[in-house]
Motif scaffolding. Structure first.
Motif, PDB file in Angstrom:
ATOM      1  N   LEU A  51       0.829  -1.203   0.000  1.00 61.04           N
ATOM      2  CA  LEU A  51       0.000   0.000   0.000  1.00 61.04           C
ATOM      3  C   LEU A  51       0.865   1.255   0.000  1.00 61.04           C
ATOM      4  CD1 LEU A  51      -2.880   1.160   0.239  1.00 61.04           C
ATOM      5  CD2 LEU A  51      -2.574   1.091   2.710  1.00 61.04           C
ATOM      6  N   SER A  52       1.956   1.241   0.734  1.00 60.63           N
ATOM      7  CA  SER A  52       2.857   2.391   0.786  1.00 60.63           C
ATOM      8  C   SER A  52       3.537   2.636  -0.556  1.00 60.63           C
ATOM      9  CB  SER A  52       3.920   2.175   1.857  1.00 60.63           C
ATOM     10  OG  SER A  52       3.321   2.040   3.109  1.00 60.63           O
ATOM     11  N   VAL A  53       3.938   1.577  -1.221  1.00 63.50           N
ATOM     12  CA  VAL A  53       4.554   1.729  -2.543  1.00 63.50           C
ATOM     13  C   VAL A  53       3.533   2.290  -3.536  1.00 63.50           C
ATOM     14  CG1 VAL A  53       5.544   0.446  -4.486  1.00 63.50           C
ATOM     15  CG2 VAL A  53       6.338   0.011  -2.162  1.00 63.50           C
ATOM     16  N   LEU A  56       3.295   5.901  -2.831  1.00 66.74           N
ATOM     17  CA  LEU A  56       4.463   6.595  -3.370  1.00 66.74           C
ATOM     18  C   LEU A  56       4.323   6.832  -4.873  1.00 66.74           C
ATOM     19  CD1 LEU A  56       7.435   4.845  -1.572  1.00 66.74           C
ATOM     20  CD2 LEU A  56       6.936   7.276  -1.561  1.00 66.74           C
ATOM     21  N   ILE A  57       3.898   5.828  -5.596  1.00 66.56           N
ATOM     22  CA  ILE A  57       3.768   5.947  -7.048  1.00 66.56           C
ATOM     23  C   ILE A  57       2.698   6.965  -7.412  1.00 66.56           C
ATOM     24  CG2 ILE A  57       3.084   4.699  -9.132  1.00 66.56           C
ATOM     25  CD1 ILE A  57       4.499   2.245  -7.903  1.00 66.56           C
ATOM     26  N   VAL A  58       1.560   6.889  -6.734  1.00 63.59           N
ATOM     27  CA  VAL A  58       0.484   7.847  -7.011  1.00 63.59           C
ATOM     28  C   VAL A  58       0.913   9.256  -6.610  1.00 63.59           C
ATOM     29  CG1 VAL A  58      -1.868   8.508  -6.365  1.00 63.59           C
ATOM     30  CG2 VAL A  58      -1.352   6.137  -6.890  1.00 63.59           C
ATOM     31  N   GLY A  65       1.995  16.102  -2.491  1.00 64.52           N
ATOM     32  CA  GLY A  65       3.092  15.974  -1.532  1.00 64.52           C
ATOM     33  C   GLY A  65       2.693  15.206  -0.287  1.00 64.52           C
ATOM     34  N   LEU A  66       1.456  15.376   0.180  1.00 65.03           N
ATOM     35  CA  LEU A  66       1.005  14.677   1.384  1.00 65.03           C
ATOM     36  C   LEU A  66       0.912  13.177   1.142  1.00 65.03           C
ATOM     37  CD1 LEU A  66       0.069  15.091   4.282  1.00 65.03           C
ATOM     38  CD2 LEU A  66      -2.263  15.266   3.431  1.00 65.03           C
ATOM     39  N   GLY A  71       3.309   7.902   1.944  1.00 68.22           N
ATOM     40  CA  GLY A  71       3.875   6.680   1.379  1.00 68.22           C
ATOM     41  C   GLY A  71       5.279   6.407   1.882  1.00 68.22           C
ATOM     42  N   LEU A  72       6.080   7.454   2.038  1.00 67.85           N
ATOM     43  CA  LEU A  72       7.435   7.289   2.561  1.00 67.85           C
ATOM     44  C   LEU A  72       7.413   6.814   4.012  1.00 67.85           C
ATOM     45  CD1 LEU A  72       9.296  10.371   1.080  1.00 67.85           C
ATOM     46  CD2 LEU A  72       9.782   7.969   0.630  1.00 67.85           C
TER      47      LEU A  72
END
Length: 94
Positions: A51-53, A56-58, A65-66, A71-72
């Motif tokens: 989900l985090s990756v 990050l991609i989206v 930025g949020l 994601g990071l």
């Protein structure tokens, strides 16, 4: 022969049954399991990582930025959960 109440092996067996019944049951049935300290569930961590990756991609494709920051943070948390310092295969850090 010692009494069962004073025999250290009986005491150890009773303590193991109380603290980790699945491990004790595995020893009795001949199908051993890992002790509780060495068992860990990493399924939710991998789900959080995926989900985090995706976040990050989206966040990189859209100017969000949020979403990128979330994601990071989520990827860092998932990485910590997947490779926790309590892992028996990982050496202790000084």
């Amino acid at each position: 022969m010692t009494q069962p109440e004073t025999d250290p092996l009986h005491a150890l067996d009773a303590q193991t049954r109380r603290s980790d019944p699945q491990f004790a049951r595995g020893l009795r049935t001949g199908r051993p399991r890992r002790p509780r300290e060495y068992r860990c569930r990493r399924g939710p961590a991998w789900t959080l990582f995926a989900l985090s990756v995706a976040m990050l991609i989206v966040g990189m494709t859209l100017p969000q930025g949020l979403l990128l920051a979330s994601g990071l943070v989520g990827a860092g948390l998932a990485t910590y959960l997947v490779t926790s310092p309590h892992d028996p295969d990982r050496p202790d850090l000084p």
